[in-house]
Design a protein around this motif. Structure first.
Motif, short mmCIF file in Angstrom:
data_model
loop_
_atom_site.label_atom_id
_atom_site.label_comp_id
_atom_site.label_asym_id
_atom_site.label_seq_id
_atom_site.Cartn_x
_atom_site.Cartn_y
_atom_site.Cartn_z
N GLU A 87 10.45 -1.16 -13.63
CA GLU A 87 10.53 -0.21 -12.91
C GLU A 87 10.09 1.12 -14.20
OE1 GLU A 87 13.81 1.37 -11.41
OE2 GLU A 87 14.72 2.14 -12.59
N ARG A 88 10.40 0.41 -14.91
CA ARG A 88 9.84 1.91 -16.33
C ARG A 88 8.49 1.24 -16.57
NH1 ARG A 88 12.79 0.99 -21.77
NH2 ARG A 88 13.63 -1.60 -21.02
N ALA A 89 7.69 -0.19 -16.70
CA ALA A 89 6.50 -1.20 -16.62
C ALA A 89 6.02 0.13 -15.10
CB ALA A 89 6.64 -1.85 -16.53
N LEU A 90 6.28 0.16 -13.67
CA LEU A 90 5.51 0.63 -13.65
C LEU A 90 5.05 2.28 -13.28
CD1 LEU A 90 7.25 -1.37 -9.82
CD2 LEU A 90 4.75 -0.31 -10.31
N MET A 91 6.49 3.11 -13.96
CA MET A 91 6.62 4.07 -14.31
C MET A 91 5.62 4.22 -15.58
SD MET A 91 8.32 6.49 -11.96
CE MET A 91 7.88 4.71 -10.35
N ALA A 92 5.94 3.85 -15.95
CA ALA A 92 4.68 3.55 -17.68
C ALA A 92 3.03 3.64 -17.25
CB ALA A 92 5.32 2.76 -18.79
N GLY A 93 2.89 2.47 -16.09
CA GLY A 93 1.30 2.84 -16.22
C GLY A 93 1.26 1.53 -16.36
N ASP A 94 2.41 0.28 -17.26
CA ASP A 94 1.95 -0.36 -17.55
C ASP A 94 2.48 -1.87 -16.76
OD1 ASP A 94 2.08 0.70 -20.01
OD2 ASP A 94 3.82 -0.09 -20.84
N PRO A 130 0.43 -1.25 0.26
CA PRO A 130 0.61 0.16 -0.08
C PRO A 130 1.28 1.24 -0.65
CG PRO A 130 -0.59 -1.95 1.56
CD PRO A 130 0.20 -2.19 1.30
N VAL A 131 2.09 1.26 0.90
CA VAL A 131 2.87 2.45 0.92
C VAL A 131 3.37 2.75 -0.17
CG1 VAL A 131 4.66 1.15 2.16
CG2 VAL A 131 4.11 4.17 1.95
N LEU A 132 3.37 1.72 -0.99
CA LEU A 132 4.38 1.74 -2.31
C LEU A 132 3.47 2.22 -3.40
CD1 LEU A 132 7.33 1.49 -4.09
CD2 LEU A 132 6.81 -1.63 -4.14
N GLU A 133 2.69 2.14 -3.12
CA GLU A 133 1.67 1.91 -4.46
C GLU A 133 1.79 4.00 -4.08
OE1 GLU A 133 -2.76 1.15 -3.95
OE2 GLU A 133 -1.86 -1.24 -5.09
N GLU A 134 1.54 4.46 -2.95
CA GLU A 134 1.96 5.73 -2.44
C GLU A 134 3.12 6.95 -3.66
OE1 GLU A 134 0.74 7.67 1.76
OE2 GLU A 134 0.33 5.08 1.60
N VAL A 135 4.43 5.66 -2.68
CA VAL A 135 5.31 6.17 -3.70
C VAL A 135 5.31 6.67 -4.84
CG1 VAL A 135 7.76 5.89 -4.03
CG2 VAL A 135 6.41 5.33 -1.48
N VAL A 136 5.18 5.03 -5.63
CA VAL A 136 4.89 4.99 -6.97
C VAL A 136 4.00 6.45 -8.05
CG1 VAL A 136 3.63 3.33 -9.23
CG2 VAL A 136 5.07 2.37 -7.46
N ALA A 137 2.97 6.64 -7.22
CA ALA A 137 1.76 7.42 -7.53
C ALA A 137 2.37 9.14 -7.50
CB ALA A 137 0.62 7.30 -6.69
N LEU A 138 2.96 8.82 -6.60
CA LEU A 138 3.38 10.14 -6.11
C LEU A 138 4.89 10.78 -7.24
CD1 LEU A 138 3.63 11.00 -2.12
CD2 LEU A 138 2.69 12.40 -3.73
N LYS A 139 6.07 9.16 -7.52
CA LYS A 139 7.20 9.67 -7.61
C LYS A 139 6.66 9.84 -9.75
CE LYS A 139 10.88 9.02 -7.93
NZ LYS A 139 11.62 10.04 -7.26
N ARG A 140 5.31 8.75 -9.59
CA ARG A 140 4.76 9.47 -11.49
C ARG A 140 4.44 10.36 -11.76
NH1 ARG A 140 0.61 5.15 -13.90
NH2 ARG A 140 1.39 6.32 -15.75
N GLU A 141 3.90 10.91 -10.61
CA GLU A 141 3.50 12.92 -10.30
C GLU A 141 4.34 13.96 -10.60
OE1 GLU A 141 0.95 13.84 -6.87
OE2 GLU A 141 0.92 15.87 -7.91
N GLU A 142 5.66 12.97 -9.97
CA GLU A 142 6.56 14.07 -9.98
C GLU A 142 7.22 14.23 -11.71
OE1 GLU A 142 10.70 14.38 -7.21
OE2 GLU A 142 10.46 12.43 -8.86
N GLY A 143 6.95 12.72 -12.37
CA GLY A 143 8.18 12.18 -13.78
C GLY A 143 7.21 13.47 -14.24
#
Lengths: 489, 489
Positions: B355-362, B124-137
């Motif tokens: 991590e590329r896939a996580l950031m791409a939303g894939d 759950p907290v990793l999801e928050e991190v990923v969401a914020l990093k995608r927002e930052e990216g």
């Protein structure tokens, strides 16, 4: 968002940044590599400048002008923030930066000079510190008494004259008590060898016995023991002397008192202006009552004697009574932090008078060692043998703490008041202490004093907790009774 | 004061505050009490907000618009400050604050989840991190490729496509080498018991052998070894496994490489924008060449074998040749940081793709463990047995480091280039290493690369030091030669 809410949010970040600066101070004293000192000086100067800018931010003044407190705690928040703001705006940012820089360097030079017994290596940088502190004092005093303005940083609402009056009332009784004691036979000291490792292990047990929460703190070694941090990260340090286990034991209990005060403050005040102990004197009352009135009591030392013989075997005294006498031995010594309850205040009075003279310009740094040694000879009856036993023994002046020393004696006075009230509230205290159980005593202090943080002003919290305005009488009565019995006076 | 001078003075304080934030990160990983985590999250958020405000201060933009650099180093200062400013102004202060807060909490949860083998507690907290990093990216990329924008934080001037091309050129040769090796007999591993205390004592000797200055650094234990700080306060951490001394030895040498890079930067760049290693890839080239091309060489392991038998007695291998084979054993394993030189890059490629896939939303966080385990099975030939050996093994994602992993493989590529040039420059290197003497090698790296800090951009400093633009060829040639000889291919 109201002005009050804006001010609370802004203050919360300022307090958080202050915690970081405090943690860097801990780092500097415990783990920092020696070669990092100059770089650290620049780093500390940078964060002090940020803190100074925030504490004197004009928006704080604007918010204070219009903020309406929702309740009594809110009013106390405004009172503490106003005090900080009004003092901070008097200090130029540039001066604050220079002070942070110079004291960081001075502390390193003090430690090296102390190790090398080389006072000449320390005096030039101490001169810089003194000059900057006088500059700061002049800015704060705005024409009033310079040293009183400095006291405000540590014990708000107290003047040098008031402190001198308390000291004057204590001094004749202390001098008479000391003279009577030193005519009696010296009780046996401990003997034996006390491995540092065993002592450090015991610090964890002792701190826990006094209620220190190690999941929100830690214990390390430092030259001069201290406690730092607030809320859920409150760290203490201690030191060991392999010939004298009392040094470590009572340093640890002392710092545990400071740390428990911080750890026990209501979590609702975390990272706010109320989330710290309210003054140095009140803080010291906690460390002192843990260390002396509880830790050096006949009852607790009885329990401690059992722990000691279990850990070390023969410690040179045959029973708990002799151990109690050894733990309360009044004997010649040079070091303030090792002094007994009777002589301790004489150490403070010496420093109080010297630092007032330094700040007034009546004493020059070049003459400080001679002044120290003269006064020491007069008060204690024998000469200082080396700088580390004299003017170099304390870290305080190197880091610019002028006006701090007298709060130690005020802490003793407050501890005397609280102890008298505690004895009323917990009639069977000695039975508990004799079993190594401090829960009722530390719980009473937590509930009546510690949890409030800075909600009440110093004099008010002591009055509330002890039931009467503070005077030196309970402390002096306690000392005369305890040491009168110990020494058969 | 010119605009350039003003900008330098302002930047110096910003860098100093960044050092403090870094030191708090060290504290969090080594000495912080567990119960302090939430409070620390707030504190870190407060200083990150200060840093963000300074890095995006409009005055920096104004100064950059008019500043004239007095020399080449000044021009490089402006280049680095401009890069930081232009990236920072794209990130809303509020987002930076939330990221600091969430990653601080996430790191604690990661450590607990890893210890408990409980991935559900971390996701759950990793999801928050990923969401914020995608927002930052998204904020950084401004419509361009999101992951490329993240790479800029770690390896300026490199795209995911370029990295993928390098990996594509390496992969067939690595796969073939690995397959050939694993058909050969497995060399003997060390056996015996290696007390943590002895290992930790040896870390100080090893770090010193590689030129680490302990008067400007220190060594502590941490779950995931790291190096932190710059200039005159550069600290490393290590870890011990009492069955496997190589873990501690090569973690230590690795972090020593990072630390020496920082310690050896020209003191004129202290607390400036040039006073840090120029990129993660170049940084990793130093840790890798210390660890592998020097530390795992036949010559150096010959010396190390003598040290080991002296410290531990029988270590289960009879001579230096067998010890060399054990130190370079290619065998099945799960942990990236324990991987040999041949398989290491396969670990990186796995993370790079995920991590590329996580950031791409894939790829969704909920599917991450399955994706990891599938890919691991395909690349390594056996299944992950527990989360701490799989997706929970690295701290990086918990603290928001996306785009960081591929720089490890780039570091290997750069190390290959530098090693080839070093062999030319120091023909008798093996004679020196066989005597435990790294002075010529580390001196060459200091003089040709480390001392420059961020003066030259990543590609330029590798080209200057190695004499040619970086390619994967020297690394692959070195690996095939070394492991071909070791395994008789």
């Amino acid at each position: 968002m109201t002005a009050f809410d804006d001010l609370m949010a802004f203050t919360r970040d300022t307090v958080a940044l202050g915690e970081i600066a405090g943690r860097m101070g801990w780092d500097q004293e415990t783990v920092m590599p020696r070669g990092a000192a100059p770089q650290r000086g620049e780093e500390m100067a940078a964060i002090e400048a940020v803190l100074h800018a925030r504490r004197s931010d004009p928006r704080v003044g604007d918010w204070l002008a219009t903020a309406v407190a929702p309740d009594a705690a809110g009013a106390a928040q405004l009172r503490e923030i106003r005090r900080s703001y009004e003092r901070t705006v008097k200090i130029p940012a540039d001066l604050a930066t220079r002070l942070a820089q110079v004291t960081s360097v001075a502390q390193g030079k003090w430690a090296a000079a102390r190790a090398a017994e080389d006072i000449a290596a320390f005096l030039p940088v101490l001169e810089e510190v003194v000059a900057l502190k006088r500059e700061e004092g002049a800015a704060l005093a705005a024409g009033g008494p310079l040293y009183d303005a400095m006291l405000e940083d540590y014990e708000p609402g107290t003047s040098a004259a008031e402190i001198a009056a308390i000291f004057d009332a204590m001094r004749p009784r202390l001098v008479a008590l000391r003279a009577a004691i030193l005519e009696r036979p010296d009780p046996a000291a401990l003997s034996g060898y006390y491995p540092a490792e065993t002592q450090l292990r015991m610090t964890h047990e002792l701190a826990t016995v006094f209620g220190y929460d190690l999941s929100r703190g830690r214990i390390d070694k430092a030259v001069h023991p201290f406690s730092s941090g607030s809320g859920n990260d409150v760290r203490i340090t201690t030191r060991t002397n392999e010939d004298d286990p009392f040094n470590c034991i009572y340093s640890t209990i002392h710092e545990t008192g400071h740390a428990c005060y911080e750890q026990n403050i209501d979590q609702a005040y975390l990272l706010t202006a109320l989330g710290r102990g309210v003054s140095m004197g009140v803080h010291e009352s906690q460390s002192r009552i843990y260390e002396n009135q509880l830790g050096r009591s006949r009852a607790f030392t009885g329990w401690l004697f059992g722990q000691m013989t279990e850990a070390y075997g023969d410690i040179g005294v045959g029973d708990a009574e002799a151990f109690y006498a050894a733990a309360n031995r009044v004997h010649p010594g040079y070091i303030r932090t090792e002094a007994d309850e009777v002589q301790y205040n004489l150490h403070i009075m010496l420093r109080f008078d010297l630092e007032r003279a330094l700040m007034a310009g009546d004493l020059q740094v070049a003459d400080l060692e001679a002044a120290w040694n003269d006064r020491f000879l007069r008060d204690f009856g024998y000469a200082v043998d080396k700088p580390s036993n004299g003017v170099l023994q304390d870290v305080h002046w190197s880091v610019g703490l002028f006006g701090y020393f007298p709060t130690y004696a005020l802490g003793n006075v407050y501890a005397g008041c609280l102890h008298a009230a505690l004895r009323q509230a917990v009639p069977d205290l000695d039975t508990q202490l004799a079993a190594g159980d401090t829960a009722a005593a530390t719980g009473w202090l937590r509930d009546n004093l510690q949890r409030h943080g800075s909600l009440y002003e110093p004099r008010e919290i002591i009055t509330r907790a002890s039931g009467a305005a503070p005077t030196e009488a309970p402390l002096m009565d306690y000392l005369e009774a305890k040491f009168g019995a110990l020494y058969g006076l």
